[in-house]
Every structure is written in structure tokens, then in C-alpha cells.
Design an enzyme around this catalytic site. Structure first.
Site, PDB file in Angstrom:
ATOM      1  N   ASN A  75      -5.861  -4.156  -6.265  1.00  0.00           N
ATOM      2  CA  ASN A  75      -6.986  -3.452  -5.641  1.00  0.00           C
ATOM      3  C   ASN A  75      -6.627  -1.975  -5.475  1.00  0.00           C
ATOM      4  O   ASN A  75      -6.432  -1.493  -4.373  1.00  0.00           O
ATOM      5  CB  ASN A  75      -7.308  -4.061  -4.274  1.00  0.00           C
ATOM      6  CG  ASN A  75      -8.474  -3.359  -3.597  1.00  0.00           C
ATOM      7  OD1 ASN A  75      -9.622  -3.553  -3.962  1.00  0.00           O
ATOM      8  ND2 ASN A  75      -8.175  -2.511  -2.611  1.00  0.00           N
ATOM      9  N   TYR A 104     -12.984   7.571 -13.908  1.00  0.00           N
ATOM     10  CA  TYR A 104     -13.169   6.299 -13.193  1.00  0.00           C
ATOM     11  C   TYR A 104     -13.798   5.271 -14.117  1.00  0.00           C
ATOM     12  O   TYR A 104     -13.328   4.134 -14.210  1.00  0.00           O
ATOM     13  CB  TYR A 104     -14.039   6.522 -11.957  1.00  0.00           C
ATOM     14  CG  TYR A 104     -14.140   5.319 -11.055  1.00  0.00           C
ATOM     15  CD1 TYR A 104     -13.102   4.992 -10.188  1.00  0.00           C
ATOM     16  CD2 TYR A 104     -15.271   4.504 -11.049  1.00  0.00           C
ATOM     17  CE1 TYR A 104     -13.184   3.896  -9.345  1.00  0.00           C
ATOM     18  CE2 TYR A 104     -15.366   3.409 -10.224  1.00  0.00           C
ATOM     19  CZ  TYR A 104     -14.315   3.112  -9.366  1.00  0.00           C
ATOM     20  OH  TYR A 104     -14.411   2.011  -8.537  1.00  0.00           O
ATOM     21  N   LYS A 154     -11.795   1.880 -15.310  1.00  0.00           N
ATOM     22  CA  LYS A 154     -12.278   0.563 -14.888  1.00  0.00           C
ATOM     23  C   LYS A 154     -12.723  -0.283 -16.085  1.00  0.00           C
ATOM     24  O   LYS A 154     -12.646  -1.515 -16.039  1.00  0.00           O
ATOM     25  CB  LYS A 154     -13.404   0.717 -13.864  1.00  0.00           C
ATOM     26  CG  LYS A 154     -12.928   1.252 -12.515  1.00  0.00           C
ATOM     27  CD  LYS A 154     -11.857   0.368 -11.891  1.00  0.00           C
ATOM     28  CE  LYS A 154     -11.478   0.801 -10.483  1.00  0.00           C
ATOM     29  NZ  LYS A 154     -10.461  -0.073  -9.858  1.00  0.00           N
ATOM     30  N   THR A 196     -18.023   0.693   1.787  1.00  0.00           N
ATOM     31  CA  THR A 196     -16.601   0.730   2.098  1.00  0.00           C
ATOM     32  C   THR A 196     -16.195   2.180   2.364  1.00  0.00           C
ATOM     33  O   THR A 196     -16.870   3.114   1.925  1.00  0.00           O
ATOM     34  CB  THR A 196     -15.755   0.182   0.935  1.00  0.00           C
ATOM     35  OG1 THR A 196     -15.957   1.011  -0.214  1.00  0.00           O
ATOM     36  CG2 THR A 196     -16.123  -1.256   0.617  1.00  0.00           C
ATOM     37  N   ASP A 228       3.969   2.463  -4.510  1.00  0.00           N
ATOM     38  CA  ASP A 228       3.310   3.558  -5.221  1.00  0.00           C
ATOM     39  C   ASP A 228       3.086   3.084  -6.649  1.00  0.00           C
ATOM     40  O   ASP A 228       4.038   2.928  -7.423  1.00  0.00           O
ATOM     41  CB  ASP A 228       4.198   4.799  -5.201  1.00  0.00           C
ATOM     42  CG  ASP A 228       3.598   5.971  -5.979  1.00  0.00           C
ATOM     43  OD1 ASP A 228       2.524   5.808  -6.596  1.00  0.00           O
ATOM     44  OD2 ASP A 228       4.218   7.049  -5.983  1.00  0.00           O
ATOM     45  N   VAL A 229       1.836   2.824  -7.006  1.00  0.00           N
ATOM     46  CA  VAL A 229       1.568   2.221  -8.315  1.00  0.00           C
ATOM     47  C   VAL A 229       1.771   3.195  -9.461  1.00  0.00           C
ATOM     48  O   VAL A 229       1.712   2.796 -10.629  1.00  0.00           O
ATOM     49  CB  VAL A 229       0.142   1.621  -8.388  1.00  0.00           C
ATOM     50  CG1 VAL A 229      -0.017   0.494  -7.381  1.00  0.00           C
ATOM     51  CG2 VAL A 229      -0.920   2.685  -8.203  1.00  0.00           C
ATOM     52  N   ASP A 279       0.856  -1.186   0.000  1.00  0.00           N
ATOM     53  CA  ASP A 279       0.000   0.000   0.000  1.00  0.00           C
ATOM     54  C   ASP A 279       0.891   1.234   0.000  1.00  0.00           C
ATOM     55  O   ASP A 279       2.020   1.187   0.494  1.00  0.00           O
ATOM     56  CB  ASP A 279      -0.923   0.020   1.217  1.00  0.00           C
ATOM     57  CG  ASP A 279      -2.129   0.927   1.023  1.00  0.00           C
ATOM     58  OD1 ASP A 279      -3.184   0.413   0.596  1.00  0.00           O
ATOM     59  OD2 ASP A 279      -2.017   2.138   1.287  1.00  0.00           O
TER      60      ASP A 279
END
Length: 271
Positions: free
Chosen positions: A100, A167, A171, A202, A73-74, A47
Site C-alpha cells: 500500500n 501516477y 499504477k 482518505t 523505505d521502499v 511505514d
């Protein structure tokens, strides 16, 4: 959360995005990491927030599982390489990669007529490019070891009327990426599937919407519940985690290239 059988006994899992933003419920990444560990897997929790990753690891260790935390860090390919290298050094194999990562409103997302180019690129970089690069560096390991499983968290937003352009676009890209990996790497024993969560209770989904337009938490929850056909209430991160466990396990050994809605029937509510 309910107990699961140990379907992943002795296997290794890397969860990218296994911490979570603060909130009153579990996030998808944390729930997945805990569920994998409960099923017998050794889990590396990556993460960008190391404290959040450590919180997930603590929950796993407290329950008697095996887990380690790492920073990733993606948006930085070298950071991804370091995470995957850590997993390989620890285990010499990666059986499951669980992607995720995702941001929308918090990344500056907006409707197409209001979107800022920088915000659009930021969301794409986090939600899609980061997953592509993580898969890029895991696939050679899985190929060498004779197979593996990649699970990427998309969103029902890619299929339905969803207002925020970055988004939705990112996705949808996750589904296309998953299909590409599934067909091109099937001969190598690598399975790739996507999960499309619908409306979930969430922290990322709820906290970023509280206060928008003056809405209270209760109003946000009630509005989201009203769109779910199944019992009129949102799902939880544990619903997504149990779907991921199924796809990661041998129960799904003949399933690849699937985009699985976990949505309480929302995708059927048309017209």
C-alpha cells in the site's frame, strides 16, 4: 468500520505503507492493517514514518489484536530486506503481503507536458519499483512455505482519464506486475491480486488537493462525490480494506491475477 469474521485466524500479514498522512479520515493502509488484525491475523505494520506505523499498531492493540511496527523505505532495497527479514524472524512465514504505497501530487507529479524527469522517477520508484522489490523478497518465502497471498493497491487512475502521468503510469505497472506474479507463481500456490480504488475519502486524496486553485475542503469533497455513480459519494478506506480481506482469505482461494475496481461504479461512467 464494521466487524469482520476471523477469516485470517493465526495468519501473518505484512502491510507496507500501514501508517498514513495526517487527516480527518482513515487511510487505506491503516484501515487494511486494522481489518486484517480484526480478522485474526498477526500484523507487521511497515511505514517510512515510524510514528504513523505506531499509531496504527496502537489502534490494533487497543482493540485486542496483535501488531508490531517497523520502519521501511521502499526506495531503499536494503530497508525492504530488513522489513521482510524481521517478519520472517518473528514468524518464520509470511502468509499475506499487502502493498500500500503511493504518491502523486506530493511527489511532484504533473501532466505529461509539465512533468519533471526527477519527479517522474520519484513517483515510479515509490509506487512501482518499491512494490516490485518487496515482492522480490517475499516470493521466495512464500514459495518455500507452499503458498501465500500478495495484494497490491493500484488505482482506478490506471483505467480512466487521469491527468497526472507518473501516477497513472506507475499504477498501470502495478496491474502488470500483479498479472506477471499471478501466472508465473500460480503452480507454487501464490495468489496475486490488485485492488483499484476509485475516488476515496482518505487523507492522501483529500489533503493534497485542499487549497489547489483556491478550493476548500468542502469543495474538494463535493467535486469528487459528483463523479461517483453509487449514491453520489466517495468510498472510504474501509471499503478497500474489506475488499483486501476477501482477497486475502480462503473465500478467494481460486482468484488470482485480478485487478478489482472498488469505485462505486465510476469505471462504468463512460460517454
Amino acid at each position: 468500520m464494521t466487524s469482520v469474521t476471523r477469516k485470517l485466524e493465526g495468519r501473518t500479514v505484512v502491510v507496507v505503507g500501514g501508517g498514513q498522512t495526517p487527516g480527518q479520515t482513515a487511510g487505506n493502509g491503516r484501515a487494511a492493517a486494522i481489518t486484517y488484525a480484526e480478522a485474526g491475523a498477526k500484523v507487521l505494520v511497515g511505514d517510512r514514518d515510524l510514528d504513523a506505523a505506531n499509531d496504527t499498531v496502537k489502534a490494533i492493540l487497543d482493540a485486542g489484536g496483535e501488531a508490531w511496527a517497523a520502519t521501511v523505505d521502499v526506495t531503499d532495497e536494503s530497508s525492504i530486506v530488513e522489513l521482510i527479514g524481521t517478519a520472517r524472524q518473528m514468524w518464520n512465514r509470511i502468509d499475506v503481503l499487502h502493498n500500500n504505497v503511493g504518491v502523486s501530487l506530493a511527489g511532484g507529479d504533473a501532466v505529461i507536458t509539465d512533468i519533471d524527469a526527477e519527479a517522474f522517477n520519484r513517483v515510479i520508484d515509490i509506487n512501482l519499483t518499491g512494490m516490485v522489490l518487496t515482492c522480490k523478497h517475499v516470493i521466495p518465502i512464500m514459495r518455500e512455505q507452499g503458498g501465500g497471498v500478495i495484494i497490491s493497491i493500484g488505482s482506478l487512475a490506471s483505467m480512466i482519464d487521469y491527468p497526472y502521468i507518473a501516477y497513472k503510469t506507475s499504477k498501470a505497472g502495478v496491474v502488470a506486475m500483479t498479472q506477471n506474479i499471478a501466472i508465473r507463481h500460480a503452480p507454487e500456490g501464490i495468489r496475486a491480486n490488485a485492488i483499484l480504488p476509485g475516488l476515496m475519502d482518505t487523507p492522501m486524496a483529500i489533503e493534497n488537493r485542499v487549497g489547489l486553485g483556491g478550493k476548500t475542503r468542502e469543495q474538494v469533497i463535493a467535486e469528487r462525490n459528483s463523479h461517483v455513480p453509487l449514491r453520489g459519494r466517495m468510498g472510504t478506506a474501509w471499503d478497500v480494506a474489506r475488499a483486501a480481506l476477501f482477497l486475502a482469505s480462503d473465500d478467494a482461494q481460486f482468484i488470482t491475477g485480478v485487478a478489482l475496481p472498488v469505485d462505486g461504479g465510476q469505471s462504468l461512467a463512460v460517454g
